[in-house]
Design a protein around this motif. Structure first.
Motif, PDB file in Angstrom:
ATOM      1  N   UNK A   1       0.830  -1.200   0.000  1.00 51.00           N
ATOM      2  CA  UNK A   1       0.000   0.000   0.000  1.00 51.00           C
ATOM      3  C   UNK A   1       0.868   1.255   0.000  1.00 51.00           C
ATOM      4  N   UNK A   2       2.006   1.209   0.686  1.00 49.66           N
ATOM      5  CA  UNK A   2       2.949   2.323   0.646  1.00 49.66           C
ATOM      6  C   UNK A   2       3.493   2.547  -0.762  1.00 49.66           C
ATOM      7  N   UNK A   3       3.794   1.457  -1.452  1.00 50.05           N
ATOM      8  CA  UNK A   3       4.254   1.537  -2.838  1.00 50.05           C
ATOM      9  C   UNK A   3       3.171   2.183  -3.706  1.00 50.05           C
ATOM     10  N   UNK A   4       1.926   1.746  -3.523  1.00 47.57           N
ATOM     11  CA  UNK A   4       0.818   2.296  -4.302  1.00 47.57           C
ATOM     12  C   UNK A   4       0.647   3.792  -4.037  1.00 47.57           C
ATOM     13  N   UNK A   5       0.794   4.195  -2.793  1.00 43.88           N
ATOM     14  CA  UNK A   5       0.665   5.612  -2.438  1.00 43.88           C
ATOM     15  C   UNK A   5       1.760   6.437  -3.097  1.00 43.88           C
ATOM     16  N   UNK A   6       2.976   5.890  -3.210  1.00 45.96           N
ATOM     17  CA  UNK A   6       4.063   6.610  -3.885  1.00 45.96           C
ATOM     18  C   UNK A   6       3.748   6.825  -5.366  1.00 45.96           C
ATOM     19  N   UNK A   7       2.910   5.961  -5.931  1.00 43.85           N
ATOM     20  CA  UNK A   7       2.485   6.131  -7.322  1.00 43.85           C
ATOM     21  C   UNK A   7       1.227   6.996  -7.418  1.00 43.85           C
ATOM     22  N   UNK A   8       0.719   7.462  -6.285  1.00 37.66           N
ATOM     23  CA  UNK A   8      -0.418   8.380  -6.286  1.00 37.66           C
ATOM     24  C   UNK A   8      -1.768   7.757  -6.015  1.00 37.66           C
ATOM     25  N   UNK A   9      -1.814   6.526  -5.516  1.00 34.05           N
ATOM     26  CA  UNK A   9      -3.090   5.875  -5.235  1.00 34.05           C
ATOM     27  C   UNK A   9      -3.789   6.533  -4.052  1.00 34.05           C
ATOM     28  N   UNK A  10      -5.095   6.695  -4.166  1.00 33.09           N
ATOM     29  CA  UNK A  10      -5.869   7.156  -3.027  1.00 33.09           C
ATOM     30  C   UNK A  10      -6.252   5.933  -2.185  1.00 33.09           C
ATOM     31  N   UNK A  11      -6.914   6.142  -1.078  1.00 32.78           N
ATOM     32  CA  UNK A  11      -7.237   5.049  -0.155  1.00 32.78           C
ATOM     33  C   UNK A  11      -8.104   3.979  -0.822  1.00 32.78           C
ATOM     34  N   UNK A  12      -9.072   4.401  -1.644  1.00 30.88           N
ATOM     35  CA  UNK A  12      -9.960   3.446  -2.314  1.00 30.88           C
ATOM     36  C   UNK A  12      -9.193   2.588  -3.329  1.00 30.88           C
ATOM     37  N   UNK A  13      -8.361   3.232  -4.149  1.00 33.39           N
ATOM     38  CA  UNK A  13      -7.551   2.484  -5.118  1.00 33.39           C
ATOM     39  C   UNK A  13      -6.610   1.527  -4.404  1.00 33.39           C
ATOM     40  N   UNK A  14      -5.981   2.004  -3.344  1.00 28.85           N
ATOM     41  CA  UNK A  14      -5.030   1.185  -2.604  1.00 28.85           C
ATOM     42  C   UNK A  14      -5.704  -0.072  -2.058  1.00 28.85           C
ATOM     43  N   UNK A  15      -6.892   0.092  -1.502  1.00 30.52           N
ATOM     44  CA  UNK A  15      -7.633  -1.046  -0.953  1.00 30.52           C
ATOM     45  C   UNK A  15      -8.020  -2.026  -2.067  1.00 30.52           C
ATOM     46  N   UNK A  16      -8.540  -1.510  -3.179  1.00 30.04           N
ATOM     47  CA  UNK A  16      -8.957  -2.342  -4.310  1.00 30.04           C
ATOM     48  C   UNK A  16      -7.772  -3.110  -4.889  1.00 30.04           C
ATOM     49  N   UNK A  17      -6.656  -2.415  -5.112  1.00 32.48           N
ATOM     50  CA  UNK A  17      -5.498  -3.055  -5.729  1.00 32.48           C
ATOM     51  C   UNK A  17      -4.838  -4.060  -4.795  1.00 32.48           C
ATOM     52  N   UNK A  18      -4.725  -3.729  -3.519  1.00 33.75           N
ATOM     53  CA  UNK A  18      -4.124  -4.676  -2.574  1.00 33.75           C
ATOM     54  C   UNK A  18      -4.951  -5.954  -2.505  1.00 33.75           C
ATOM     55  N   UNK A  19      -6.267  -5.809  -2.402  1.00 36.86           N
ATOM     56  CA  UNK A  19      -7.141  -6.991  -2.365  1.00 36.86           C
ATOM     57  C   UNK A  19      -7.071  -7.767  -3.682  1.00 36.86           C
ATOM     58  N   UNK A  20      -6.971  -7.063  -4.802  1.00 39.60           N
ATOM     59  CA  UNK A  20      -6.903  -7.715  -6.102  1.00 39.60           C
ATOM     60  C   UNK A  20      -5.613  -8.482  -6.321  1.00 39.60           C
ATOM     61  N   UNK A  21      -4.508  -7.962  -5.802  1.00 38.18           N
ATOM     62  CA  UNK A  21      -3.232  -8.653  -5.943  1.00 38.18           C
ATOM     63  C   UNK A  21      -3.081  -9.781  -4.926  1.00 38.18           C
ATOM     64  N   UNK A  22      -3.562  -9.585  -3.695  1.00 36.03           N
ATOM     65  CA  UNK A  22      -3.408 -10.594  -2.634  1.00 36.03           C
ATOM     66  C   UNK A  22      -4.507 -11.647  -2.760  1.00 36.03           C
ATOM     67  N   UNK A  23      -4.399 -12.475  -3.785  1.00 35.04           N
ATOM     68  CA  UNK A  23      -5.469 -13.426  -4.099  1.00 35.04           C
ATOM     69  C   UNK A  23      -5.637 -14.515  -3.049  1.00 35.04           C
ATOM     70  N   UNK A  24      -4.564 -14.869  -2.337  1.00 33.99           N
ATOM     71  CA  UNK A  24      -4.709 -15.900  -1.306  1.00 33.99           C
ATOM     72  C   UNK A  24      -5.024 -15.296   0.063  1.00 33.99           C
TER      73      UNK A  24
ATOM     74  N   UNK B   1      13.577  -5.259  -0.184  1.00 36.29           N
ATOM     75  CA  UNK B   1      13.608  -4.474   1.043  1.00 36.29           C
ATOM     76  C   UNK B   1      14.111  -3.067   0.859  1.00 36.29           C
ATOM     77  N   UNK B   2      14.273  -2.638  -0.404  1.00 33.00           N
ATOM     78  CA  UNK B   2      14.701  -1.273  -0.659  1.00 33.00           C
ATOM     79  C   UNK B   2      13.495  -0.421  -0.922  1.00 33.00           C
ATOM     80  N   UNK B   3      13.617   0.847  -0.644  1.00 33.83           N
ATOM     81  CA  UNK B   3      12.542   1.797  -0.928  1.00 33.83           C
ATOM     82  C   UNK B   3      12.502   2.027  -2.424  1.00 33.83           C
TER      83      UNK B   3
END
Length: 186
Positions: A98-121, A183-185
């Motif tokens: 989610x921190x990575x997504x925020x660095x690309x400009x994701x808002x809270x809604x996008x971050x939640x949607x994308x994290x859930x979409x990628x974390x399939x298990x 583990x790098x930023x």
């Protein structure tokens, strides 16, 4: 088999770099003074080169930005890659993702949607395989589903915001993920 996949990946990279250099000579709409039409509601699509990268990602190949300007290179082989060479802990926690997504400009809604979409298990982390499967989803059906559009808008926003994700914008996102797994930023 992995030698064949590696060769095909290298060939695809060479072809995409050649096509990109021809496109750069013609100039982008932004360079020609045209204003981009990519607001949050605009449908974002993959360029031909990024479409090819997304298709290969869906098959297990990961790409990153290379040192040469505009170049993109494969950093991990596709489905035929030897498992003994693969790093076992190539995953990012959901919080770091989610921190990575925020660095690309994701808002809270996008971050939640994308994290859930990628974390399939739903184990609280995004593995390399889950990441590549998510990227591969953008190549299907023109990236029309909400997950794909959120991801494509994010990649495009990190670049020139012209409603088309270039191979460089696509590779910038995959590079950030690859750096995060080390583990790098990003």
């Amino acid at each position: 088999m992995s030698l064949l996949i590696t060769g095909l990946t290298s060939l695809a990279s060479l072809l995409m770099n050649a096509a990109s250099s021809r496109a750069d000579k013609r100039g982008s709409p932004r360079q020609q003074g045209e204003s981009p039409d990519a607001g949050p509601a605009a449908k974002v699509q993959l360029s031909q080169e990024a479409q090819a990268l997304a298709g290969l990602a869906g098959q297990g190949a990961m790409f990153a930005q290379a040192i040469a300007p505009g170049a993109v290179t494969a950093v991990h082989g596709g489905a035929g890659a030897a498992p003994a060479r693969a790093k076992p802990a190539m995953a990012v926690s959901s919080q770091d993702f989610q921190g990575l997504l925020e660095r690309f400009g994701a808002d809270a809604e996008q971050s939640k949607l994308l994290t859930a979409g990628f974390d399939t298990d739903q184990n609280g982390s995004i593995s390399r395989a889950e990441f590549l499967q998510g990227l591969g989803r953008t190549a299907h059906k023109g990236g029309a589903d909400s997950f794909s559009q959120a991801l494509l808008q994010l990649m495009d926003r990190g670049g020139d915001a012209n409603a088309s994700v270039s191979k460089q914008e696509f590779a910038a996102f995959t590079t950030a993920f690859a750096e995060a797994t080390r583990g790098r930023r990003a």
